[in-house]
Design a protein around this motif. Structure first.
Motif, PDB file in Angstrom:
ATOM      1  N   THR A   1     176.203  81.649  71.129  1.00 50.24           N
ATOM      2  CA  THR A   1     176.204  82.116  69.732  1.00 50.24           C
ATOM      3  C   THR A   1     175.443  80.778  68.885  1.00 50.24           C
ATOM      4  O   THR A   1     175.258  80.986  67.802  1.00 50.24           O
ATOM      5  CB  THR A   1     177.299  82.616  68.958  1.00 50.24           C
ATOM      6  N   GLU A   2     175.352  79.757  69.698  1.00 55.30           N
ATOM      7  CA  GLU A   2     174.994  78.508  68.937  1.00 55.30           C
ATOM      8  C   GLU A   2     173.787  78.555  68.091  1.00 55.30           C
ATOM      9  O   GLU A   2     173.673  78.182  66.823  1.00 55.30           O
ATOM     10  CB  GLU A   2     174.882  77.110  69.808  1.00 55.30           C
ATOM     11  N   TYR A   3     172.575  78.996  68.440  1.00 56.06           N
ATOM     12  CA  TYR A   3     171.400  79.088  67.874  1.00 56.06           C
ATOM     13  C   TYR A   3     171.247  80.543  67.044  1.00 56.06           C
ATOM     14  O   TYR A   3     169.900  80.405  66.462  1.00 56.06           O
ATOM     15  CB  TYR A   3     170.404  78.421  68.828  1.00 56.06           C
ATOM     16  N   ILE A   4     171.884  81.457  67.377  1.00 58.57           N
ATOM     17  CA  ILE A   4     171.504  82.849  66.945  1.00 58.57           C
ATOM     18  C   ILE A   4     172.532  83.266  65.937  1.00 58.57           C
ATOM     19  O   ILE A   4     172.179  84.295  65.307  1.00 58.57           O
ATOM     20  CB  ILE A   4     171.356  83.652  68.091  1.00 58.57           C
ATOM     21  N   GLY A   5     173.813  82.761  65.919  1.00 55.86           N
ATOM     22  CA  GLY A   5     174.610  83.358  64.901  1.00 55.86           C
ATOM     23  C   GLY A   5     175.788  83.756  65.741  1.00 55.86           C
ATOM     24  O   GLY A   5     175.696  84.226  66.783  1.00 55.86           O
ATOM     25  N   ASP A   6     177.055  84.389  64.977  1.00 54.18           N
ATOM     26  CA  ASP A   6     178.139  85.015  65.645  1.00 54.18           C
ATOM     27  C   ASP A   6     178.087  86.342  65.991  1.00 54.18           C
ATOM     28  O   ASP A   6     178.648  87.236  65.610  1.00 54.18           O
ATOM     29  CB  ASP A   6     179.331  84.823  64.628  1.00 54.18           C
TER      30      ASP A   6
ATOM     31  N   PHE B   1     165.374  80.118  71.405  1.00 53.63           N
ATOM     32  CA  PHE B   1     166.490  80.391  71.008  1.00 53.63           C
ATOM     33  C   PHE B   1     167.170  81.721  71.670  1.00 53.63           C
ATOM     34  O   PHE B   1     168.337  81.940  72.039  1.00 53.63           O
ATOM     35  CB  PHE B   1     166.716  80.505  69.645  1.00 53.63           C
TER      36      PHE B   1
ATOM     37  N   VAL C   1     165.821  73.804  69.602  1.00 49.34           N
ATOM     38  CA  VAL C   1     165.064  74.647  70.314  1.00 49.34           C
ATOM     39  C   VAL C   1     164.076  75.617  69.608  1.00 49.34           C
ATOM     40  O   VAL C   1     163.983  75.197  68.324  1.00 49.34           O
ATOM     41  CB  VAL C   1     166.092  75.792  70.766  1.00 49.34           C
TER      42      VAL C   1
END
Lengths: 136, 202
Positions: B84-89, B45, B184
Protein backbone atom coordinates in the motif's frame (compact mmCIF):
# COMPACT_ATOMS: atom_id res chain seq x y z
CA UNK A 1 -45.00 18.67 2.51
CA UNK A 2 -42.48 21.19 3.84
CA UNK A 3 -41.08 18.56 6.18
CA UNK A 4 -40.61 16.13 3.28
CA UNK A 5 -38.86 18.81 1.23
CA UNK A 6 -36.62 19.65 4.18
CA UNK A 7 -35.77 15.97 4.67
CA UNK A 8 -34.98 15.60 0.96
CA UNK A 9 -32.74 18.67 1.17
CA UNK A 10 -30.89 17.20 4.16
CA UNK A 11 -30.41 13.87 2.34
CA UNK A 12 -29.21 15.74 -0.77
CA UNK A 13 -26.70 17.77 1.26
CA UNK A 14 -25.44 14.65 3.03
CA UNK A 15 -24.91 12.79 -0.27
CA UNK A 16 -23.36 15.73 -2.10
CA UNK A 17 -20.92 16.30 0.75
CA UNK A 18 -19.58 12.75 0.72
CA UNK A 19 -15.81 12.44 0.67
CA UNK A 20 -14.65 11.85 -2.90
CA UNK A 21 -11.23 10.27 -3.36
CA UNK A 22 -9.26 10.86 -6.55
CA UNK A 23 -6.99 8.19 -8.06
CA UNK A 24 -5.77 10.69 -10.64
CA UNK A 25 -4.04 12.79 -7.97
CA UNK A 26 -1.34 11.46 -5.67
CA UNK A 27 0.66 13.35 -3.03
CA UNK A 28 3.82 12.81 -1.03
CA UNK A 29 4.39 14.12 2.48
CA UNK A 30 7.78 13.73 4.10
CA UNK A 31 9.63 14.97 7.16
CA UNK A 32 11.72 14.00 10.17
CA UNK A 33 10.44 13.36 13.69
CA UNK A 34 12.54 14.54 16.63
CA UNK A 35 11.98 14.29 20.34
CA UNK A 36 12.45 17.15 22.84
CA UNK A 37 16.21 16.51 22.93
CA UNK A 38 16.47 16.67 19.12
CA UNK A 39 16.99 12.93 18.86
CA UNK A 40 15.30 11.15 15.92
CA UNK A 41 12.23 9.11 16.78
CA UNK A 42 12.39 5.78 14.98
CA UNK A 43 9.61 3.33 14.06
CA UNK A 44 6.91 5.88 14.87
CA UNK A 45 3.51 5.25 13.27
CA UNK A 46 1.95 8.09 11.23
CA UNK A 47 -1.29 8.31 9.27
CA UNK A 48 -2.62 10.55 6.53
CA UNK A 49 -6.34 10.99 7.15
CA UNK A 50 -9.20 12.74 5.41
CA UNK A 51 -12.40 13.58 7.27
CA UNK A 52 -15.58 15.60 7.21
CA UNK A 53 -18.42 16.40 9.56
CA UNK A 54 -20.73 19.38 10.04
CA UNK A 55 -24.37 20.21 10.65
CA UNK A 56 -26.59 17.85 8.62
CA UNK A 57 -23.38 16.27 7.38
CA UNK A 58 -22.51 12.93 9.05
CA UNK A 59 -18.99 12.47 10.33
CA UNK A 60 -16.75 10.39 8.11
CA UNK A 61 -13.06 9.59 8.45
CA UNK A 62 -10.82 7.67 6.05
CA UNK A 63 -7.22 6.59 6.56
CA UNK A 64 -5.58 7.36 3.22
CA UNK A 65 -2.27 5.74 4.10
CA UNK A 66 0.05 4.72 6.93
CA UNK A 67 3.77 5.23 7.38
CA UNK A 68 6.62 4.70 9.83
CA UNK A 69 9.76 6.67 10.55
CA UNK A 70 13.04 4.94 9.76
CA UNK A 71 16.14 4.63 11.94
CA UNK A 72 16.93 8.32 11.38
CA UNK A 73 13.42 9.56 12.08
CA UNK A 74 12.57 10.19 8.39
CA UNK A 75 9.20 9.33 6.93
CA UNK A 76 7.66 9.58 3.45
CA UNK A 77 4.00 8.77 2.82
CA UNK A 78 2.18 8.61 -0.53
CA UNK A 79 -1.59 9.07 -0.60
CA UNK A 80 -4.43 9.73 -3.06
CA UNK A 81 -6.24 13.07 -3.30
CA UNK A 82 -9.41 13.84 -1.37
CA UNK A 83 -12.22 16.36 -1.79
CA UNK A 84 -12.10 17.12 1.94
CA UNK A 85 -9.77 18.21 4.74
CA UNK A 86 -6.59 16.10 4.79
CA UNK A 87 -4.03 15.97 7.59
CA UNK A 88 -1.05 14.09 8.96
CA UNK A 89 -1.88 12.48 12.28
CA UNK A 90 0.59 11.39 14.96
CA UNK A 91 -0.43 8.61 17.28
CA UNK A 92 -3.26 9.87 19.52
CA UNK A 93 -1.15 10.52 22.60
CA UNK A 94 1.46 12.57 20.72
CA UNK A 95 1.46 16.19 19.66
CA UNK A 96 3.79 18.49 17.74
CA UNK A 97 4.99 21.70 19.32
CA UNK A 98 6.41 24.78 17.67
CA UNK A 99 8.69 26.05 20.42
CA UNK A 100 9.73 25.38 24.00
CA UNK A 101 10.78 27.97 26.58
CA UNK A 102 13.73 27.73 28.98
CA UNK A 103 11.39 26.68 31.79
CA UNK A 104 10.11 23.81 29.66
CA UNK A 105 6.80 25.39 28.69
CA UNK A 106 5.55 24.22 25.29
CA UNK A 107 3.91 26.62 22.83
CA UNK A 108 1.85 25.99 19.68
CA UNK A 109 0.37 22.56 20.15
CA UNK A 110 -0.72 20.56 17.12
CA UNK A 111 -2.17 17.09 17.23
CA UNK A 112 -2.27 17.06 13.45
CA UNK A 113 -0.75 18.93 10.51
CA UNK A 114 -2.92 20.19 7.66
CA UNK A 115 -2.05 18.89 4.20
CA UNK A 116 -4.79 20.63 2.21
CA UNK A 117 -3.65 20.60 -1.37
CA UNK A 118 -4.20 24.24 -2.37
CA UNK A 119 -0.99 24.99 -0.44
CA UNK A 120 0.99 22.36 -2.33
CA UNK A 121 0.52 22.74 -6.10
CA UNK A 122 3.41 20.37 -6.85
CA UNK A 123 1.71 17.55 -4.88
CA UNK A 124 4.87 17.38 -2.79
CA UNK A 125 4.97 18.39 0.90
CA UNK A 126 8.21 18.59 2.86
CA UNK A 127 7.47 19.33 6.52
CA UNK A 128 11.13 19.41 7.54
CA UNK A 129 11.93 18.68 11.20
CA UNK A 130 8.94 18.06 13.45
CA UNK A 131 9.38 17.96 17.18
CA UNK A 132 6.81 15.82 18.91
CA UNK A 133 6.24 15.00 22.54
CA UNK A 134 4.17 12.40 24.30
CA UNK A 135 1.20 13.81 26.17
CA UNK A 136 1.66 13.87 29.95
CA UNK B 1 -16.52 -17.50 -12.23
CA UNK B 2 -19.85 -19.28 -12.80
CA UNK B 3 -20.73 -16.60 -15.36
CA UNK B 4 -17.53 -17.36 -17.27
CA UNK B 5 -18.27 -21.09 -17.43
CA UNK B 6 -21.86 -20.34 -18.47
CA UNK B 7 -20.47 -18.17 -21.25
CA UNK B 8 -18.08 -20.92 -22.35
CA UNK B 9 -20.96 -23.40 -22.41
CA UNK B 10 -22.96 -20.95 -24.53
CA UNK B 11 -20.06 -20.59 -26.96
CA UNK B 12 -19.70 -24.34 -27.40
CA UNK B 13 -23.47 -24.71 -27.83
CA UNK B 14 -23.51 -21.95 -30.42
CA UNK B 15 -20.65 -23.66 -32.21
CA UNK B 16 -22.77 -26.80 -32.56
CA UNK B 17 -25.70 -24.71 -33.80
CA UNK B 18 -23.57 -22.84 -36.33
CA UNK B 19 -22.64 -26.12 -38.02
CA UNK B 20 -26.26 -26.54 -39.08
CA UNK B 21 -26.18 -23.53 -41.35
CA UNK B 22 -25.25 -23.58 -45.01
CA UNK B 23 -21.53 -24.24 -45.27
CA UNK B 24 -21.21 -21.98 -48.35
CA UNK B 25 -22.08 -18.84 -46.32
CA UNK B 26 -19.00 -16.99 -45.12
CA UNK B 27 -18.87 -16.34 -41.38
CA UNK B 28 -19.36 -12.65 -40.62
CA UNK B 29 -19.25 -12.51 -36.83
CA UNK B 30 -17.00 -13.96 -34.18
CA UNK B 31 -17.68 -14.15 -30.47
CA UNK B 32 -14.81 -14.92 -28.13
CA UNK B 33 -13.84 -15.21 -24.51
CA UNK B 34 -10.31 -15.27 -23.14
CA UNK B 35 -9.03 -16.39 -19.77
CA UNK B 36 -5.58 -15.03 -19.04
CA UNK B 37 -2.99 -14.56 -16.35
CA UNK B 38 -1.78 -10.95 -16.13
CA UNK B 39 1.58 -9.50 -15.15
CA UNK B 40 2.40 -5.84 -14.56
CA UNK B 41 5.89 -4.57 -15.23
CA UNK B 42 7.95 -1.41 -14.86
CA UNK B 43 8.91 0.86 -11.95
CA UNK B 44 5.41 2.29 -11.60
CA UNK B 45 2.90 2.54 -8.74
CA UNK B 46 0.60 -0.12 -10.22
CA UNK B 47 3.32 -2.75 -10.48
CA UNK B 48 4.66 -1.88 -7.02
CA UNK B 49 1.19 -2.08 -5.46
CA UNK B 50 -0.92 -4.70 -7.24
CA UNK B 51 -0.58 -8.39 -8.03
CA UNK B 52 -2.97 -9.32 -10.85
CA UNK B 53 -4.93 -12.54 -10.64
CA UNK B 54 -7.37 -13.88 -13.25
CA UNK B 55 -8.27 -11.80 -16.29
CA UNK B 56 -11.20 -12.44 -18.59
CA UNK B 57 -11.92 -10.73 -21.88
CA UNK B 58 -15.01 -10.87 -24.07
CA UNK B 59 -14.90 -9.71 -27.66
CA UNK B 60 -17.10 -9.55 -30.73
CA UNK B 61 -15.54 -9.08 -34.16
CA UNK B 62 -16.86 -8.42 -37.65
CA UNK B 63 -15.31 -9.99 -40.74
CA UNK B 64 -14.07 -7.38 -43.23
CA UNK B 65 -13.02 -10.20 -45.62
CA UNK B 66 -9.52 -11.21 -46.74
CA UNK B 67 -8.79 -12.32 -43.17
CA UNK B 68 -9.26 -8.91 -41.53
CA UNK B 69 -11.60 -8.60 -38.54
CA UNK B 70 -12.54 -5.57 -36.40
CA UNK B 71 -14.68 -5.25 -33.29
CA UNK B 72 -15.06 -4.46 -29.63
CA UNK B 73 -13.57 -6.00 -26.54
CA UNK B 74 -14.15 -5.77 -22.80
CA UNK B 75 -11.71 -7.05 -20.21
CA UNK B 76 -11.51 -7.15 -16.45
CA UNK B 77 -9.00 -8.43 -13.95
CA UNK B 78 -8.82 -8.80 -10.19
CA UNK B 79 -5.80 -7.91 -8.11
CA UNK B 80 -4.42 -8.74 -4.72
CA UNK B 81 -2.64 -5.95 -2.84
CA UNK B 82 1.14 -6.36 -2.87
CA UNK B 83 1.93 -3.10 -1.06
CA UNK B 84 0.00 0.00 0.00
CA UNK B 85 3.08 2.24 0.10
CA UNK B 86 2.49 4.09 -3.19
CA UNK B 87 -1.25 3.76 -3.66
CA UNK B 88 -2.93 4.32 -0.29
CA UNK B 89 -4.53 2.05 2.29
CA UNK B 90 -6.65 0.10 -0.23
CA UNK B 91 -8.05 -3.40 0.28
CA UNK B 92 -9.31 -4.16 -3.22
CA UNK B 93 -8.47 -3.28 -6.83
CA UNK B 94 -9.79 -4.21 -10.26
CA UNK B 95 -8.88 -3.20 -13.80
CA UNK B 96 -11.59 -2.78 -16.43
CA UNK B 97 -11.04 -1.99 -20.08
CA UNK B 98 -13.25 -1.32 -23.07
CA UNK B 99 -11.91 -0.79 -26.56
CA UNK B 100 -11.73 -1.59 -30.22
CA UNK B 101 -9.51 -4.20 -31.79
CA UNK B 102 -8.48 -5.37 -35.22
CA UNK B 103 -6.82 -8.59 -36.29
CA UNK B 104 -5.56 -10.45 -39.33
CA UNK B 105 -5.95 -14.22 -39.58
CA UNK B 106 -2.97 -15.76 -41.36
CA UNK B 107 -3.60 -19.47 -42.13
CA UNK B 108 -0.70 -21.83 -41.52
CA UNK B 109 -2.48 -24.98 -42.68
CA UNK B 110 -6.01 -26.46 -42.63
CA UNK B 111 -6.24 -26.42 -38.82
CA UNK B 112 -3.76 -23.82 -37.58
CA UNK B 113 -3.55 -20.03 -37.99
CA UNK B 114 -1.40 -17.20 -36.73
CA UNK B 115 -3.24 -14.03 -35.61
CA UNK B 116 -1.56 -10.64 -35.01
CA UNK B 117 -3.81 -8.01 -33.37
CA UNK B 118 -3.91 -4.35 -32.36
CA UNK B 119 -6.19 -2.78 -29.78
CA UNK B 120 -6.86 0.59 -28.20
CA UNK B 121 -9.31 1.62 -25.51
CA UNK B 122 -9.94 2.85 -22.02
CA UNK B 123 -8.47 1.28 -18.89
CA UNK B 124 -9.84 2.06 -15.44
CA UNK B 125 -8.25 0.93 -12.20
CA UNK B 126 -10.86 0.94 -9.44
CA UNK B 127 -9.75 0.77 -5.79
CA UNK B 128 -11.62 0.39 -2.51
CA UNK B 129 -10.78 1.30 1.03
CA UNK B 130 -12.88 1.49 4.19
CA UNK B 131 -14.08 4.53 6.13
CA UNK B 132 -14.76 4.74 9.87
CA UNK B 133 -18.21 3.17 9.45
CA UNK B 134 -16.66 0.18 7.67
CA UNK B 135 -18.20 1.19 4.32
CA UNK B 136 -16.24 0.75 1.13
CA UNK B 137 -15.10 3.96 -0.56
CA UNK B 138 -14.19 3.62 -4.21
CA UNK B 139 -11.93 5.74 -6.37
CA UNK B 140 -10.38 5.31 -9.80
CA UNK B 141 -7.36 5.99 -11.97
CA UNK B 142 -8.29 6.48 -15.63
CA UNK B 143 -6.05 5.57 -18.52
CA UNK B 144 -5.77 4.81 -22.21
CA UNK B 145 -4.50 1.36 -23.17
CA UNK B 146 -2.73 0.61 -26.45
CA UNK B 147 -1.94 -3.03 -27.04
CA UNK B 148 -0.56 -5.65 -29.37
CA UNK B 149 -1.49 -9.28 -29.21
CA UNK B 150 -0.67 -12.46 -31.08
CA UNK B 151 -2.30 -15.85 -31.05
CA UNK B 152 -1.86 -19.33 -32.44
CA UNK B 153 -5.30 -20.67 -33.32
CA UNK B 154 -6.48 -24.24 -33.66
CA UNK B 155 -9.72 -25.08 -35.47
CA UNK B 156 -11.19 -27.55 -32.96
CA UNK B 157 -14.58 -27.96 -34.68
CA UNK B 158 -16.01 -26.47 -37.85
CA UNK B 159 -16.62 -22.96 -36.42
CA UNK B 160 -15.13 -23.37 -32.97
CA UNK B 161 -11.56 -22.28 -32.27
CA UNK B 162 -9.10 -22.50 -29.40
CA UNK B 163 -6.19 -20.04 -29.23
CA UNK B 164 -3.04 -19.63 -27.22
CA UNK B 165 -2.78 -15.86 -26.69
CA UNK B 166 0.01 -13.52 -25.58
CA UNK B 167 -0.74 -9.81 -25.14
CA UNK B 168 1.03 -6.59 -24.18
CA UNK B 169 -0.74 -3.36 -23.20
CA UNK B 170 0.82 0.00 -22.42
CA UNK B 171 -1.53 2.02 -20.22
CA UNK B 172 -1.10 5.82 -20.10
CA UNK B 173 -2.59 7.78 -17.18
CA UNK B 174 -3.11 11.02 -19.08
CA UNK B 175 -5.13 12.71 -16.29
CA UNK B 176 -2.65 11.93 -13.53
CA UNK B 177 -1.10 14.60 -11.32
CA UNK B 178 1.62 13.30 -9.02
CA UNK B 179 4.80 14.64 -7.37
CA UNK B 180 7.82 14.83 -9.62
CA UNK B 181 9.95 13.70 -6.64
CA UNK B 182 8.10 10.37 -6.45
CA UNK B 183 10.36 7.32 -6.51
CA UNK B 184 7.96 5.49 -8.83
CA UNK B 185 6.25 6.45 -12.08
CA UNK B 186 2.59 7.48 -11.73
CA UNK B 187 2.00 8.20 -15.42
CA UNK B 188 2.01 4.76 -17.09
CA UNK B 189 2.12 1.04 -16.50
CA UNK B 190 2.60 -2.08 -18.60
CA UNK B 191 0.35 -5.10 -18.61
CA UNK B 192 1.31 -8.46 -20.10
CA UNK B 193 -1.07 -11.39 -20.39
CA UNK B 194 -0.89 -15.00 -21.43
CA UNK B 195 -3.83 -17.36 -21.71
CA UNK B 196 -6.42 -19.13 -23.80
CA UNK B 197 -9.17 -17.79 -26.02
CA UNK B 198 -12.26 -19.71 -27.11
CA UNK B 199 -14.23 -18.39 -30.06
CA UNK B 200 -17.11 -19.30 -32.31
CA UNK B 201 -17.91 -17.90 -35.78
CA UNK B 202 -21.39 -17.29 -37.19
Amino acid sequence: MKIILLLLLVVFIAISCEIQLDGNRFYTVQGKLLDTTNQPIKNHHLQVITSKGALFDPYERIILNNGYTNENGYFKIYYPGSSHHTYLDFEPEFYKYDSISSDGHVYGYHTEIELDDENYPENYIDLGNLKIKKEN
Amino acid sequence: MIKIFNFLFLLISLSGFSQLKDSITENKLELGISLKKDFYSGANFINKSLQPQLNYEIDMLYNLNKGYWVGFSYFRNWNSIKSTEYIGDINNATLTGLGIKGKKIVPIDQKWSFIPQLNIGSAIFKYSLRNTEGNQKNFTTDGVAIGIESAIRYNAQKDFYIELVGAYRHIFFQNMKAPSHASVNYYATELMSIGTRFSVDF
